[in-house]
Write a protein that holds these residues in place. Structure first.
Motif, PDB file in Angstrom:
ATOM      1  N   GLU A 104       0.847  -1.201   0.000  1.00 44.39           N
ATOM      2  CA  GLU A 104       0.000   0.000   0.000  1.00 44.39           C
ATOM      3  C   GLU A 104       0.877   1.244   0.000  1.00 44.39           C
ATOM      4  N   PHE A 105       0.418   2.303  -0.644  1.00 44.71           N
ATOM      5  CA  PHE A 105       1.180   3.549  -0.706  1.00 44.71           C
ATOM      6  C   PHE A 105       0.423   4.634   0.038  1.00 44.71           C
ATOM      7  N   SER A 106       1.151   5.408   0.887  1.00 45.65           N
ATOM      8  CA  SER A 106       0.473   6.419   1.699  1.00 45.65           C
ATOM      9  C   SER A 106       0.211   7.693   0.904  1.00 45.65           C
ATOM     10  N   LEU A 139       4.753   8.471  -3.956  1.00 48.62           N
ATOM     11  CA  LEU A 139       5.684   7.358  -3.688  1.00 48.62           C
ATOM     12  C   LEU A 139       5.440   6.169  -4.624  1.00 48.62           C
ATOM     13  N   VAL A 140       4.399   6.284  -5.456  1.00 50.64           N
ATOM     14  CA  VAL A 140       4.000   5.145  -6.297  1.00 50.64           C
ATOM     15  C   VAL A 140       5.056   4.847  -7.369  1.00 50.64           C
ATOM     16  N   ASP A 141       5.514   3.582  -7.418  1.00 51.77           N
ATOM     17  CA  ASP A 141       6.574   3.199  -8.357  1.00 51.77           C
ATOM     18  C   ASP A 141       6.172   2.001  -9.221  1.00 51.77           C
ATOM     19  N   THR A 166      -3.795   2.612 -12.460  1.00 51.59           N
ATOM     20  CA  THR A 166      -2.920   3.607 -13.080  1.00 51.59           C
ATOM     21  C   THR A 166      -1.525   3.515 -12.447  1.00 51.59           C
ATOM     22  N   ASP A 167      -0.525   4.093 -13.101  1.00 54.89           N
ATOM     23  CA  ASP A 167       0.774   4.234 -12.432  1.00 54.89           C
ATOM     24  C   ASP A 167       1.198   5.705 -12.449  1.00 54.89           C
ATOM     25  N   ASP A 168       0.211   6.595 -12.684  1.00 59.21           N
ATOM     26  CA  ASP A 168       0.497   8.020 -12.813  1.00 59.21           C
ATOM     27  C   ASP A 168       0.139   8.754 -11.514  1.00 59.21           C
ATOM     28  N   PRO A 169       1.132   9.237 -10.756  1.00 64.91           N
ATOM     29  CA  PRO A 169       0.858   9.907  -9.474  1.00 64.91           C
ATOM     30  C   PRO A 169      -0.120  11.086  -9.611  1.00 64.91           C
ATOM     31  N   GLN A 170      -0.009  11.846 -10.709  1.00 62.40           N
ATOM     32  CA  GLN A 170      -0.903  13.002 -10.890  1.00 62.40           C
ATOM     33  C   GLN A 170      -2.361  12.537 -11.015  1.00 62.40           C
ATOM     34  N   PRO A 180      -8.035  12.674   1.869  1.00 62.40           N
ATOM     35  CA  PRO A 180      -7.380  11.900   0.804  1.00 62.40           C
ATOM     36  C   PRO A 180      -6.870  10.545   1.278  1.00 62.40           C
ATOM     37  N   SER A 181      -6.548  10.435   2.592  1.00 65.05           N
ATOM     38  CA  SER A 181      -5.985   9.166   3.071  1.00 65.05           C
ATOM     39  C   SER A 181      -7.029   8.032   3.047  1.00 65.05           C
ATOM     40  N   GLU A 182      -8.320   8.402   2.917  1.00 63.34           N
ATOM     41  CA  GLU A 182      -9.349   7.349   2.845  1.00 63.34           C
ATOM     42  C   GLU A 182      -9.389   6.676   1.475  1.00 63.34           C
ATOM     43  N   VAL A 183      -8.704   7.266   0.511  1.00 55.09           N
ATOM     44  CA  VAL A 183      -8.610   6.633  -0.807  1.00 55.09           C
ATOM     45  C   VAL A 183      -7.425   5.666  -0.746  1.00 55.09           C
ATOM     46  N   MET A 184      -7.699   4.386  -0.945  1.00 55.50           N
ATOM     47  CA  MET A 184      -6.609   3.415  -0.815  1.00 55.50           C
ATOM     48  C   MET A 184      -5.830   3.277  -2.127  1.00 55.50           C
TER      49      MET A 184
END
Ligand code: AMP
Length: 341
Positions: free
Chosen positions: A125-127, A131-133, A152-156, A174-178
Motif C-alpha cells: 500500500e502507498f500512503s 511514492l508510487v513506483d 494507473t501508475d500516474d501519481p498526478q 485523501p488518506s481514505e482513498v486506498m
C-alpha cells in the motif's frame, strides 16, 4: 430469544445470496425470512417453489421484530451495504458469525491490517501518490462492488482521483482513498466455512468474478482497450477449480484467518467467509481483501451443491444448506452461543 417457542429461523437481506440461503433452509427444515425494501421483495414473490416469509425493512426495529419471532440474522454483502455494520450494534437480533468482523470489513485499512496480522501476504500500500513506483489500483471506501476503481501508475492521476472523491464526499480526507499495488496474476476467490461445532475450517469452493468492464475489454479491439482504464463492477460469478497443490495454501490461510479473527475481533467466529486472492505466475497467493460473511460467489454451487463440501459430508451441499445445518445442529446441541454474536 424465542428460538424454543417459535423455532429457529434465518433472517436474510433480500438480495445477493438470498435464494441460496432460502433453498438451504428449506433443505434442512429451517425457516427463512427475507427482509428488504418493498421493491426488492417483489422478485421473490415470482418464484412459487420458494418457501419463506417476506418482510418490509423499515430500519433496525424490523430486525428487533424478527428477533422476537425467533430469527437470527445471516449476514450477506447487501446487509453490509444497506443496513450498515454500525446499525447492527443497535439491534437485538443475534448475528450468525461475527458482528465485530462486519465492522472491520467495512473499513479498508482495518481490513488489510487484519489480513497482515494473520500472516497472509497482501499487496503493497502507498500512503501518498508521489511514492508510487508501479501500477496501483485506486479504491474508494464501502462495499461498492468495485465501482469507480481505477488502475494507473500516474501519481498526478491518483492525486486527481483523491480530489474527485473529496469533492463528491465519497471520502472525508485523501488518506481514505486506498492506493494499492495492482497484482498481476489470476484472481481466485476462496470460500470457507468455519464450524465451531466440528472445530474446523472447511473449504467450500472457489469462484472468479465476472466484472464489467475489465472482462469485457478483452473482447474489444486492442487499440480501444488500451485507451481505457478498466472498471470492476461485479456482474456475476464463475466457478474455478484451483490446482490441487494450492489447496494446502488456501486451507492454511483460512485457518490463520479464523485464529486471527478470534484473537482480534471478540473471541468468536462461525460461518462462511471469503479471501479474495490473486495467484501470480510463481503460484504465490496474495489476498487483497476478505469478506467476513457469505459471498455471492458461493451461488455458483447453488443448484447441485459444492463438491468440496462433499469431502466433509459425503455429498455435495450448498453453502446456504451448510449455514442452516450448523444453526440447526447448534440449536439441537445447546451450542447456539458458540455460533451467534
Ligand atoms: P474489491 O472491491 O477490492 O473486491 O476489488 C474489485 C476488483 O478489483 C476485484 O475483484 C479484482 O478484480 C480487482 N482488484 C482489487 N484489488 C486488486 C489488486 N490489489 N490487484 C489486482 N486486482 C485487484
Amino acid at each position: 430469544m424465542n428460538y424454543e417457542k417459535k423455532g429457529l429461523g434465518m433472517a436474510v437481506f433480500a438480495s445477493h445470496s438470498a435464494l441460496q440461503l432460502v433453498l438451504g433452509g428449506m433443505e434442512q427444515g429451517v425457516r427463512t425470512a427475507l427482509f428488504g425494501p418493498e421493491d426488492r421483495l417483489e422478485l421473490y414473490r415470482r418464484f412459487p417453489a420458494l418457501s419463506c416469509e417476506l418482510v418490509r425493512y423499515a430500519g433496525t426495529e424490523t430486525l428487533d421484530g424478527l428477533a422476537d419471532e425467533g430469527f437470527v440474522l445471516v449476514p450477506n454483502g447487501s446487509v453490509v451495504e444497506y443496513v450498515r455494520p454500525e446499525n447492527l450494534f443497535r439491534t437485538k437480533i443475534k448475528v450468525f458469525g461475527s458482528r465485530a468482523l462486519l465492522g472491520i470489513e467495512a473499513d479498508q485499512r482495518r481490513k488489510m491490517e487484519l489480513l497482515r496480522k494473520a500472516g497472509i501476504p497482501t499487496p503493497k500500500e502507498f500512503s501518498t501518490p508521489w511514492l508510487v513506483d508501479r501500477p496501483v489500483i485506486v479504491k474508494f471506501p464501502g462495499a461498492r462492488g468495485g465501482m469507480d476503481y481505477e488502475v494507473t501508475d500516474d501519481p498526478q492521476r491518483i492525486s486527481d482521483l483523491q480530489i474527485w472523491a473529496l469533492e463528491r464526499r465519497i471520502v472525508k480526507g485523501p488518506s481514505e482513498v486506498m492506493i494499492q499495488e495492482y497484482l498481476i496474476g489470476t484472481t481466485v476467490y476462496a470460500h470457507y466455512f468455519h464450524s465451531p461445532i466440528h472445530n474446523r475450517t472447511e473449504i467450500t469452493g472457489f469462484d472468479i468474478r465476472y466484472e464489467s468492464d475489465v472482462d469485457g475489454l478483452r473482447r474489444a479491439p486492442v487499440s480501444i482497450a488500451m485507451r481505457r482504464s478498466p472498471t470492476f463492477t461485479v456482474v456475476g460469478n464463475i466457478p474455478v477449480f484451483p490446482r490441487e497443490r494450492l489447496l494446502e495454501t488456501f486451507l492454511e490461510y483460512g485457518e490463520r484467518f479464523v485464529e486471527t479473527v478470534k484473537r482480534e475481533a471478540g473471541g468468536k467466529f462461525a460461518g462462511p467467509f471469503c479471501l479474495e486472492c490473486v495467484v501470480d505466475s510463481g503460484l504465490n497467493v496474495f489476498a487483497f481483501e476478505f469478506s467476513g460473511r457469505i459471498v455471492a460467489g458461493t451461488n455458483v454451487y447453488s443448484v447441485h451443491g459444492s463438491p468440496y463440501l462433499a469431502l466433509y459430508f459425503g455429498r455435495p451441499m450448498t453453502v446456504g444448506e451448510r449455514v442452516a445445518l450448523e444453526l440447526k445442529t447448534a440449536a439441537e446441541t445447546g451450542s447456539l452461543d458458540e455460533v451467534l454474536t
